[in-house]
Design an enzyme around this catalytic site. Structure first.
Site, mmCIF file in Angstrom:
data_model
loop_
_atom_site.group_PDB
_atom_site.id
_atom_site.type_symbol
_atom_site.label_atom_id
_atom_site.label_comp_id
_atom_site.label_asym_id
_atom_site.label_seq_id
_atom_site.Cartn_x
_atom_site.Cartn_y
_atom_site.Cartn_z
ATOM 1 C CB SER A 163 91.112 55.609 32.909
ATOM 2 O OG SER A 163 90.216 55.896 34.067
ATOM 3 C CE1 TYR A 172 84.797 64.970 42.069
ATOM 4 C CE2 TYR A 172 84.825 67.238 41.962
ATOM 5 C CZ TYR A 172 85.466 66.083 41.948
ATOM 6 O OH TYR A 172 86.910 66.034 41.400
#
Length: 263
Positions: A15, A153
């Site tokens: 994706s 992150y």
């Protein structure tokens, strides 16, 4: 661009950026290996490619980083060699530090950092033996400066820059190239698939991501950076300026980020 007759391995190919790269590169005279956790989604991407007969799928989970040597060996056998590894797979995060369980931080490091490093190290002897190879690692502008709600992150992405800068230095003599791709906001499902403080998925799109670069535009710029074998490429809209503000005016960047509505 110099992708003809290349074998290109893309992680996170089911994706978003990875899918767009696969569809675009399939128009060149090259062979592709597509990897992610979802075999059925990879098969859909393969069938959508311009030349599906030149595309192989190889499911993998970056969190299982102890298995990467065997995965790399399988990948090499598919077309006999690998010229470019695009480290695109990973997950994002949306949660405050105080609300984030340490297991979430570990998951982000396992997938975004250790999984990518393990796969790259597993392929390194092949690149060294061939005396050529190109690592293209998709990090983030968050690998150059930080933002609230993305602590784990940011940590993982910063770590990738440290590792691959060292790899580039150690293996320049082996003609091994390293390109770090640093996206800003790109209109994909990255926010919807981001983990929250308890590890559950956010499942909603944020405004900044929605208004980010269209993935087709991002892909064209990324491929140009790969072709030029750039050390780093910052690809986005005005958020790219944060890289330079961080370097020269860090307090100004701090103030601007505090005032922003980015989550």
């Amino acid at each position: 661009m110099n992708f003809d007759n290349k074998v290109i391995w893309i992680t996170g190919a089911s994706s978003g950026i990875g899918q767009s790269l696969a569809l675009t590169l399939s128009k060149y005279n090259c062979k592709l290996i597509l990897s992610s956790r979802r075999a059925s989604a990879l098969e859909d991407v393969k069938q959508a490619c311009h030349t599906p007969e030149n595309v192989a799928i190889l499911p993998l989970d970056l969190a299982n980083y102890n298995n990467m040597k065997a995965i790399a060996d399988q990948a090499i056998l598919l077309f006999g060699t690998i010229d470019i590894l695009v480290n695109n797979g990973g997950i994002s995060q949306r949660s405050l530090i105080i609300d984030t369980d340490i297991c979430v931080d570990k998951k982000l490091m396992d997938v975004d950092y250790l999984g990518t490093v393990a796969l790259s190290k597993a392929l390194l002897p092949h690149f060294k033996s061939n005396q050529k190879g190109h690592y293209v690692t998709v990090t983030s502008l968050m690998g150059k400066f930080s933002s609230p709600y993305r602590s784990g992150y940011c940590g993982a992405k910063h770590a990738l820059h440290g590792f691959f800068d060292a790899l580039r230095l150690e293996h320049q003599k082996d003609n091994i190239k390293v390109t770090m791709i640093c996206p800003g906001f790109v209109n994909t499902n990255v926010a919807r698939n981001a983990v929250t403080g308890d590890g559950s998925l956010l499942q909603t799109q944020d405004d900044a991501t929605q208004k980010g670069l269209e993935v087709s535009v991002f892909t064209k710029r990324m491929l140009k950076a790969m072709h030029k074998e750039k050390f780093e490429a910052y690809i986005g809209k005005k958020e790219v300026l944060g890289v330079y503000l961080k370097r020269f005016f860090p307090k100004l960047l701090h103030k601007i980020t505090l005032k922003s509505a980015v989550r």
